[in-house]
Design a protein around this motif. Sequence first.
Motif, short mmCIF file in Angstrom:
data_model
loop_
_atom_site.label_atom_id
_atom_site.label_comp_id
_atom_site.label_asym_id
_atom_site.label_seq_id
_atom_site.Cartn_x
_atom_site.Cartn_y
_atom_site.Cartn_z
N ALA B 21 0.83 -1.21 0.00
CA ALA B 21 0.00 0.00 0.00
C ALA B 21 0.87 1.26 0.00
O ALA B 21 0.52 2.26 -0.62
N THR B 22 2.00 1.20 0.69
CA THR B 22 2.87 2.39 0.79
C THR B 22 4.14 2.26 -0.04
O THR B 22 4.85 3.24 -0.25
N GLY B 23 4.45 1.03 -0.47
CA GLY B 23 5.70 0.79 -1.19
C GLY B 23 6.92 0.80 -0.29
O GLY B 23 8.05 0.93 -0.76
N LYS B 24 6.71 0.65 1.02
CA LYS B 24 7.83 0.72 1.98
C LYS B 24 8.13 -0.65 2.60
O LYS B 24 7.23 -1.48 2.78
N TYR B 25 9.41 -0.85 2.94
CA TYR B 25 9.78 -2.03 3.72
C TYR B 25 9.41 -1.79 5.17
O TYR B 25 9.51 -0.66 5.67
N THR B 26 9.00 -2.86 5.86
CA THR B 26 8.62 -2.71 7.26
C THR B 26 8.78 -4.07 7.93
O THR B 26 9.43 -4.96 7.37
N THR B 27 8.25 -4.22 9.10
CA THR B 27 8.19 -5.54 9.74
C THR B 27 6.75 -5.76 10.19
O THR B 27 6.02 -4.80 10.42
N VAL B 28 6.35 -7.02 10.28
CA VAL B 28 5.03 -7.34 10.83
C VAL B 28 5.21 -8.37 11.93
O VAL B 28 6.12 -9.20 11.88
#
Lengths: 147, 50
Positions: B21-28
């Motif tokens: 949705a944001t095009g960003k890397y993250t963690t879940v």
Amino acid sequence: MNAASHTFDALGVKLLVVSCDTKFSHKRFVETEPLMKDFKLMMGADNKHKVAKAFGVYSKADGVAIRGRFLINPEGIVVAQEVLTPPVGRNVNEFLRQIEAFQHVAATGEVCPANWRPGKKTLPVNTDVEPMTGNVGSYITLEEILS
Amino acid sequence: MTSSLVTREAPAFSMDAYDAATGKYTTVSSEDYAGHWTAICFYPGDFTFV
């Protein structure tokens, strides 16, 4: 799943898709595959295979996650799971039907018989206060179930 | 391999992620989903379509 994401939103269901690829692969996949043009979901990168193993869907032979989907209720309990071998895809409509049924059960305490969908007859809860007596056929006909 | 998780507590997890949705890397992690109806779908790999 993505095409139906507005329906999941309306039902208050958070979505997470997971494969054993890296986050870099996920990004490249979304950016280069035309079919992923409108894809907006969160993609878990289980490249260490720990999550797939924890959910029992890791294929050691192929090093990938097999097609498993899990519905978890707000209390953190898995209420439904479906696992298919890779060559056959899933049907999101059946998953949505199950979600609506589980949410109906959670909200009302009623029981959803086979083929239930919103608006169809449910069965009463079998409790000491309101015991269900007789046969299921006393409550619902085969025609009603199959309709 | 476990046979079925149904009726059991969902396993806790934490991993890298890509938020399309944001095009960003993250963690879940499982904590992000606590208190919500949650659907988790595993699939064999990117660039596969069934």
